[in-house]
Write a protein that holds these residues in place. Structure first.
Motif, PDB file in Angstrom:
ATOM      1  N   SER A  99       0.848  -1.185   0.000  1.00 57.19           N
ATOM      2  CA  SER A  99       0.000   0.000   0.000  1.00 57.19           C
ATOM      3  C   SER A  99       0.884   1.236   0.000  1.00 57.19           C
ATOM      4  CB  SER A  99      -0.935   0.007   1.216  1.00 57.19           C
ATOM      5  OG  SER A  99      -0.188   0.017   2.415  1.00 57.19           O
ATOM      6  N   GLY A 100       0.275   2.377  -0.283  1.00 54.29           N
ATOM      7  CA  GLY A 100       1.004   3.635  -0.208  1.00 54.29           C
ATOM      8  C   GLY A 100       1.373   4.237  -1.540  1.00 54.29           C
ATOM      9  N   GLY A 101       1.098   3.533  -2.629  1.00 58.02           N
ATOM     10  CA  GLY A 101       1.396   4.093  -3.927  1.00 58.02           C
ATOM     11  C   GLY A 101       0.464   5.245  -4.265  1.00 58.02           C
ATOM     12  N   GLY A 102       0.787   5.934  -5.344  1.00 53.45           N
ATOM     13  CA  GLY A 102      -0.060   7.046  -5.756  1.00 53.45           C
ATOM     14  C   GLY A 102       0.664   7.962  -6.708  1.00 53.45           C
ATOM     15  N   LEU A 103       0.107   9.149  -6.872  1.00 57.69           N
ATOM     16  CA  LEU A 103       0.657  10.170  -7.767  1.00 57.69           C
ATOM     17  C   LEU A 103       1.377  11.218  -6.930  1.00 57.69           C
ATOM     18  CD1 LEU A 103       0.847  11.535 -10.576  1.00 57.69           C
ATOM     19  CD2 LEU A 103      -1.354  12.620 -10.051  1.00 57.69           C
ATOM     20  N   VAL A 104       2.594  11.529  -7.320  1.00 59.42           N
ATOM     21  CA  VAL A 104       3.393  12.519  -6.601  1.00 59.42           C
ATOM     22  C   VAL A 104       4.176  13.343  -7.609  1.00 59.42           C
ATOM     23  CG1 VAL A 104       5.334  10.939  -6.290  1.00 59.42           C
ATOM     24  CG2 VAL A 104       5.022  12.834  -4.680  1.00 59.42           C
ATOM     25  N   GLN A 105       4.455  14.577  -7.268  1.00 58.61           N
ATOM     26  CA  GLN A 105       5.245  15.434  -8.151  1.00 58.61           C
ATOM     27  C   GLN A 105       6.729  15.116  -7.999  1.00 58.61           C
ATOM     28  OE1 GLN A 105       4.166  19.536  -7.283  1.00 58.61           O
ATOM     29  NE2 GLN A 105       2.684  19.520  -8.972  1.00 58.61           N
ATOM     30  N   ALA A 106       7.464  15.389  -9.040  1.00 57.48           N
ATOM     31  CA  ALA A 106       8.914  15.188  -8.993  1.00 57.48           C
ATOM     32  C   ALA A 106       9.504  15.971  -7.819  1.00 57.48           C
ATOM     33  CB  ALA A 106       9.540  15.638 -10.305  1.00 57.48           C
ATOM     34  N   GLY A 107      10.425  15.324  -7.137  1.00 57.07           N
ATOM     35  CA  GLY A 107      11.019  15.912  -5.948  1.00 57.07           C
ATOM     36  C   GLY A 107      10.310  15.549  -4.662  1.00 57.07           C
ATOM     37  N   GLY A 108       9.136  14.971  -4.782  1.00 54.51           N
ATOM     38  CA  GLY A 108       8.348  14.604  -3.615  1.00 54.51           C
ATOM     39  C   GLY A 108       8.756  13.275  -3.022  1.00 54.51           C
ATOM     40  N   SER A 109       7.999  12.865  -2.007  1.00 55.22           N
ATOM     41  CA  SER A 109       8.296  11.625  -1.281  1.00 55.22           C
ATOM     42  C   SER A 109       7.052  10.764  -1.149  1.00 55.22           C
ATOM     43  CB  SER A 109       8.821  11.944   0.127  1.00 55.22           C
ATOM     44  OG  SER A 109      10.010  12.677   0.076  1.00 55.22           O
ATOM     45  N   LEU A 110       7.273   9.473  -1.001  1.00 56.39           N
ATOM     46  CA  LEU A 110       6.211   8.512  -0.720  1.00 56.39           C
ATOM     47  C   LEU A 110       6.767   7.445   0.198  1.00 56.39           C
ATOM     48  CD1 LEU A 110       4.347   7.651  -4.076  1.00 56.39           C
ATOM     49  CD2 LEU A 110       3.368   8.761  -2.053  1.00 56.39           C
ATOM     50  N   ILE A 111       5.881   6.867   0.991  1.00 55.54           N
ATOM     51  CA  ILE A 111       6.264   5.713   1.802  1.00 55.54           C
ATOM     52  C   ILE A 111       5.368   4.550   1.403  1.00 55.54           C
ATOM     53  CG2 ILE A 111       6.467   4.738   4.110  1.00 55.54           C
ATOM     54  CD1 ILE A 111       6.761   7.553   5.196  1.00 55.54           C
ATOM     55  N   LEU A 112       5.982   3.487   0.943  1.00 58.94           N
ATOM     56  CA  LEU A 112       5.245   2.269   0.635  1.00 58.94           C
ATOM     57  C   LEU A 112       5.312   1.329   1.835  1.00 58.94           C
ATOM     58  CD1 LEU A 112       6.503   1.528  -2.994  1.00 58.94           C
ATOM     59  CD2 LEU A 112       4.622   2.990  -2.238  1.00 58.94           C
ATOM     60  N   SER A 113       4.222   0.597   2.027  1.00 60.59           N
ATOM     61  CA  SER A 113       4.148  -0.375   3.109  1.00 60.59           C
ATOM     62  C   SER A 113       3.870  -1.751   2.547  1.00 60.59           C
ATOM     63  CB  SER A 113       3.032   0.000   4.088  1.00 60.59           C
ATOM     64  OG  SER A 113       3.237   1.269   4.648  1.00 60.59           O
ATOM     65  N   CYS A 114       4.379  -2.751   3.248  1.00 61.13           N
ATOM     66  CA  CYS A 114       4.140  -4.141   2.875  1.00 61.13           C
ATOM     67  C   CYS A 114       3.805  -4.914   4.136  1.00 61.13           C
ATOM     68  CB  CYS A 114       5.370  -4.737   2.209  1.00 61.13           C
ATOM     69  SG  CYS A 114       5.276  -6.521   1.911  1.00 61.13           S
ATOM     70  N   ALA A 115       2.628  -5.499   4.171  1.00 58.45           N
ATOM     71  CA  ALA A 115       2.188  -6.253   5.341  1.00 58.45           C
ATOM     72  C   ALA A 115       2.115  -7.727   4.972  1.00 58.45           C
ATOM     73  CB  ALA A 115       0.828  -5.750   5.810  1.00 58.45           C
ATOM     74  N   PRO A 116       3.085  -8.523   5.417  1.00 61.14           N
ATOM     75  CA  PRO A 116       3.060  -9.946   5.113  1.00 61.14           C
ATOM     76  C   PRO A 116       2.227 -10.729   6.125  1.00 61.14           C
ATOM     77  CG  PRO A 116       5.097  -9.405   6.219  1.00 61.14           C
ATOM     78  CD  PRO A 116       4.304  -8.128   6.118  1.00 61.14           C
ATOM     79  N   SER A 117       1.661 -11.825   5.671  1.00 64.92           N
ATOM     80  CA  SER A 117       0.883 -12.672   6.570  1.00 64.92           C
ATOM     81  C   SER A 117       0.909 -14.108   6.070  1.00 64.92           C
ATOM     82  CB  SER A 117      -0.567 -12.184   6.649  1.00 64.92           C
ATOM     83  OG  SER A 117      -1.187 -12.262   5.379  1.00 64.92           O
ATOM     84  N   GLY A 118       0.492 -15.018   6.909  1.00 67.51           N
ATOM     85  CA  GLY A 118       0.392 -16.412   6.499  1.00 67.51           C
ATOM     86  C   GLY A 118       1.526 -17.296   6.955  1.00 67.51           C
ATOM     87  N   ARG A 119       2.592 -16.688   7.457  1.00 62.63           N
ATOM     88  CA  ARG A 119       3.699 -17.455   8.013  1.00 62.63           C
ATOM     89  C   ARG A 119       4.588 -16.505   8.788  1.00 62.63           C
ATOM     90  NH1 ARG A 119       6.622 -20.841   4.858  1.00 62.63           N
ATOM     91  NH2 ARG A 119       8.053 -20.873   6.594  1.00 62.63           N
ATOM     92  N   THR A 120       5.572 -17.077   9.458  1.00 62.93           N
ATOM     93  CA  THR A 120       6.560 -16.256  10.164  1.00 62.93           C
ATOM     94  C   THR A 120       7.690 -15.910   9.208  1.00 62.93           C
ATOM     95  OG1 THR A 120       6.049 -17.349  12.255  1.00 62.93           O
ATOM     96  CG2 THR A 120       8.143 -16.181  12.103  1.00 62.93           C
ATOM     97  N   PHE A 121       8.021 -14.636   9.145  1.00 58.49           N
ATOM     98  CA  PHE A 121       9.039 -14.196   8.206  1.00 58.49           C
ATOM     99  C   PHE A 121      10.358 -13.828   8.887  1.00 58.49           C
ATOM    100  CE2 PHE A 121       6.910 -14.112   4.155  1.00 58.49           C
ATOM    101  CZ  PHE A 121       5.576 -14.128   4.495  1.00 58.49           C
ATOM    102  N   SER A 122      10.549 -14.268  10.086  1.00 58.98           N
ATOM    103  CA  SER A 122      11.746 -13.870  10.832  1.00 58.98           C
ATOM    104  C   SER A 122      13.038 -14.327  10.166  1.00 58.98           C
ATOM    105  CB  SER A 122      11.674 -14.414  12.260  1.00 58.98           C
ATOM    106  OG  SER A 122      11.574 -15.822  12.236  1.00 58.98           O
ATOM    107  N   ARG A 123      12.995 -15.383   9.371  1.00 53.49           N
ATOM    108  CA  ARG A 123      14.211 -15.854   8.707  1.00 53.49           C
ATOM    109  C   ARG A 123      14.183 -15.534   7.218  1.00 53.49           C
ATOM    110  NH1 ARG A 123      15.993 -21.734  10.407  1.00 53.49           N
ATOM    111  NH2 ARG A 123      13.872 -22.330   9.834  1.00 53.49           N
ATOM    112  N   TYR A 124      13.479 -14.507   6.885  1.00 55.83           N
ATOM    113  CA  TYR A 124      13.352 -14.100   5.490  1.00 55.83           C
ATOM    114  C   TYR A 124      14.002 -12.737   5.234  1.00 55.83           C
ATOM    115  CZ  TYR A 124      10.117 -17.809   4.099  1.00 55.83           C
ATOM    116  OH  TYR A 124       9.568 -19.018   3.773  1.00 55.83           O
ATOM    117  N   TRP A 125      14.419 -12.561   4.005  1.00 57.41           N
ATOM    118  CA  TRP A 125      14.728 -11.247   3.478  1.00 57.41           C
ATOM    119  C   TRP A 125      13.456 -10.720   2.829  1.00 57.41           C
ATOM    120  CZ3 TRP A 125      19.205  -8.246   3.381  1.00 57.41           C
ATOM    121  CH2 TRP A 125      20.360  -8.852   3.890  1.00 57.41           C
ATOM    122  N   MET A 126      13.149  -9.468   3.115  1.00 54.74           N
ATOM    123  CA  MET A 126      12.017  -8.799   2.493  1.00 54.74           C
ATOM    124  C   MET A 126      12.558  -7.777   1.500  1.00 54.74           C
ATOM    125  SD  MET A 126       9.606 -10.339   4.065  1.00 54.74           S
ATOM    126  CE  MET A 126       8.221  -9.412   3.414  1.00 54.74           C
ATOM    127  N   GLY A 127      12.085  -7.842   0.276  1.00 53.70           N
ATOM    128  CA  GLY A 127      12.621  -6.966  -0.746  1.00 53.70           C
ATOM    129  C   GLY A 127      11.563  -6.107  -1.410  1.00 53.70           C
TER     130      GLY A 127
END
Length: 119
Positions: A7-35
């Motif tokens: 989530s967090g995508g959208g339209l932004v002007q050049a020079g601006g900022s955005l924060i994308l979020s990723c919410a994983p579920s369904g298993r434990t990700f403690s031994r994973y790399w998230m990319g």
């Protein structure tokens, strides 16, 4: 069932900022790399950044180093991609993905979120 929801995508002007979020579920990700990856129309999918969930160790593509920051919040079970100084060429669909730390390929993928940077 494993799910990665961006989530967090959208339209932004050049020079601006955005924060994308990723919410994983369904298993434990403690031994994973998230990319984070992105794919622009007519281009190949591009690796941007990764964070190892357990340690917080990060890795970045040279193309975004210094502008993008990946992080994870254990309490919220969420991975973030802070994107600053956005450029029109950053326009793409951004994907969250996960790979087991001993494997090279990312096994789990989100559905993607569109980021559009206007000039």
């Amino acid at each position: 069932q494993v799910e990665l929801v961006e989530s967090g995508g959208g339209l932004v002007q050049a020079g601006g900022s955005l924060i994308l979020s990723c919410a994983p579920s369904g298993r434990t990700f403690s031994r994973y790399w998230m990319g984070w990856f992105r794919q622009a129309p007519g281009k190949e999918r591009e690796f941007l950044a990764a964070v190892r969930w357990s340690s917080g160790t990060t890795s970045y593509a040279d193309s975004v180093k210094g502008r993008f920051t990946i992080s994870r919040d254990n309490a919220k079970n969420t991975v973030y991609l802070q994107m600053n100084s956005l450029k029109p060429e950053d326009t793409a669909v951004y994907y969250c993905a996960a790979r087991f730390f001993m494997e090279e390929k990312y096994k789990y993928w989100g559905q993607g979120t569109q980021v559009t940077v206007s000039s």
